[in-house]
Design a protein around this motif. Sequence first.
Motif, PDB file in Angstrom:
ATOM      1  N   GLY A 203      44.962  34.895  43.765  1.00 15.43           N
ATOM      2  CA  GLY A 203      45.489  36.254  43.740  1.00 15.43           C
ATOM      3  C   GLY A 203      46.908  36.311  43.225  1.00 15.43           C
ATOM      4  O   GLY A 203      47.835  36.632  43.978  1.00 15.43           O
ATOM      5  N   GLU A 204      47.091  36.012  41.955  1.00 14.88           N
ATOM      6  CA  GLU A 204      48.426  36.109  41.376  1.00 14.88           C
ATOM      7  C   GLU A 204      48.771  37.544  41.006  1.00 14.88           C
ATOM      8  O   GLU A 204      49.927  37.940  41.030  1.00 14.88           O
ATOM      9  CB  GLU A 204      48.519  35.189  40.158  1.00 14.88           C
ATOM     10  N   SER A 205      47.757  38.338  40.648  1.00 11.81           N
ATOM     11  CA  SER A 205      47.961  39.755  40.377  1.00 11.81           C
ATOM     12  C   SER A 205      46.609  40.439  40.362  1.00 11.81           C
ATOM     13  O   SER A 205      45.575  39.812  40.077  1.00 11.81           O
ATOM     14  CB  SER A 205      48.658  39.968  39.020  1.00 11.81           C
ATOM     15  N   ALA A 210      41.112  41.388  38.229  1.00  9.29           N
ATOM     16  CA  ALA A 210      40.216  42.346  37.574  1.00  9.29           C
ATOM     17  C   ALA A 210      39.603  41.729  36.315  1.00  9.29           C
ATOM     18  O   ALA A 210      38.397  41.897  36.046  1.00  9.29           O
ATOM     19  CB  ALA A 210      40.973  43.621  37.226  1.00  9.29           C
ATOM     20  N   HIS A 211      40.418  41.015  35.543  1.00  6.68           N
ATOM     21  CA  HIS A 211      39.907  40.375  34.329  1.00  6.68           C
ATOM     22  C   HIS A 211      38.856  39.322  34.674  1.00  6.68           C
ATOM     23  O   HIS A 211      37.788  39.263  34.038  1.00  6.68           O
ATOM     24  CB  HIS A 211      41.051  39.743  33.552  1.00  6.68           C
ATOM     25  N   MET A 237      48.680  34.783  46.991  1.00  5.17           N
ATOM     26  CA  MET A 237      49.878  33.965  46.905  1.00  5.17           C
ATOM     27  C   MET A 237      51.041  34.559  47.698  1.00  5.17           C
ATOM     28  O   MET A 237      51.922  33.834  48.167  1.00  5.17           O
ATOM     29  CB  MET A 237      50.293  33.808  45.439  1.00  5.17           C
ATOM     30  N   ARG A 238      51.080  35.879  47.865  1.00  6.18           N
ATOM     31  CA  ARG A 238      52.180  36.544  48.557  1.00  6.18           C
ATOM     32  C   ARG A 238      52.137  36.224  50.057  1.00  6.18           C
ATOM     33  O   ARG A 238      51.117  36.441  50.708  1.00  6.18           O
ATOM     34  CB  ARG A 238      52.084  38.058  48.371  1.00  6.18           C
ATOM     35  N   VAL A 262      40.354  38.350  51.801  1.00  6.99           N
ATOM     36  CA  VAL A 262      41.499  37.640  51.247  1.00  6.99           C
ATOM     37  C   VAL A 262      41.892  36.542  52.219  1.00  6.99           C
ATOM     38  O   VAL A 262      41.711  36.670  53.431  1.00  6.99           O
ATOM     39  CB  VAL A 262      42.697  38.581  50.989  1.00  6.99           C
ATOM     40  N   GLN A 263      42.415  35.445  51.667  1.00  5.82           N
ATOM     41  CA  GLN A 263      42.923  34.356  52.486  1.00  5.82           C
ATOM     42  C   GLN A 263      44.444  34.316  52.379  1.00  5.82           C
ATOM     43  O   GLN A 263      44.994  34.485  51.287  1.00  5.82           O
ATOM     44  CB  GLN A 263      42.346  33.007  52.044  1.00  5.82           C
TER      45      GLN A 263
END
Length: 290
Positions: A203-205, A210-211, A237-238, A262-263
Motif C-alpha cells: 500500500g504505497e498509494s 488501483a493500477h 506502509m503508513r 489492510v495489514q
Amino acid sequence: MRLGLHYWNFSTPADPAEIAPALAETARIAEQAGVSTFTVMDHYFQMEFTTSADEPMLEAYTTLGYVAAKTERMTLGVLVTGVMYRYPGLLAKIVTTLDVLSGGRAQLGIGASWYEREQRGLGVPVVPVGERFERLEETLQICRQMWSANNGPFDGKHYQLAETLCVPAPISRPHPPIMIGGGGEKKTLRLVARYADACNLFGESAAQVAHKLDVLRQHCAAEGRDYDSIEKTVLVMRPPLADVDAFVAEVAEYAALGVTEVQAMPDRHPVEFAQQLAEQQVTTLLAELP
C-alpha cells in the motif's frame, strides 16, 4: 474493512527471553481489540533494507503455532511464505497442521522468495527468477491437490510426488485460504487469477493499488475467473498510530477500490502498539468505513 497485524520485527524487546511473552501479549491484546488476522514474515535473516540482517528473526510457522495456542479467533498466516524454503508437500502438511491445531484459522500466504543473502547463507538453492515462478505455480497446484480428494501422484517439471496423502485434512473448508503476495503484473497477478483466494499488495498509494487491481481484473478475464471472488488485501506502509485520522483516510481510499483488509506493522514496542490500537479504536474506525 478489517485490520490485520503484521508482526515483522523481533528486535523489541531486546532481551531474547522476552520475545515470547511480548509476542503472546501482543497477540492477546490485538485479538481483544478486534484485529482479524495475525501474520509474520518468512525470513531467517532480517531484511537488510529495513535494518541489519543480524537482527533477531524467528521461523514463521513455529511462531504461528505458538500464537495459535495463545489466541482463539484471529486468522494466522505468513506474509508471505517463500516458495524456495520448503518442499511443497511438506508445506501443505505444515499449513494443515497449523489449521488443525488452531481450529481452522490458518491461511497459506505465498510468493516467490527473493532474499538471496539468507538463501545462500543457509544453503537454500538460489535459482533464476523464472524458475522460482515455475516452482511457485507447481507448489500452488500441489497444495490444492493435497487439500482435495485426490491422493494420487503429481508429476511436475520441478517436483514429483508419488502420492499426495494429507491426513488429517484441514479443518478449513474447502481448504485454508490461499493468498498470493506481490504485485508483479505479468506473473504474480496472473497466478492470483488462476489459483488464489486472496491477493496482497503493497500500500504505497491508492493510485498504485488501483493500477494493480486493474491488471488483476484483466488476468481474471483472460483466465475466466470471477474478479470479485478474490479478496483484496493491502499491507499499508503508513504507521497507523502516527496520525490515526490520516491512516483511516488512506484506508478509506483502498476500501473504495474493493479492498477488504489492510495489514498494519508495529512501529514501536509491539505490546504498546497493540494497546494503542485498542485505545484509539482503530479496528472500529475501519469497520465503519463505507
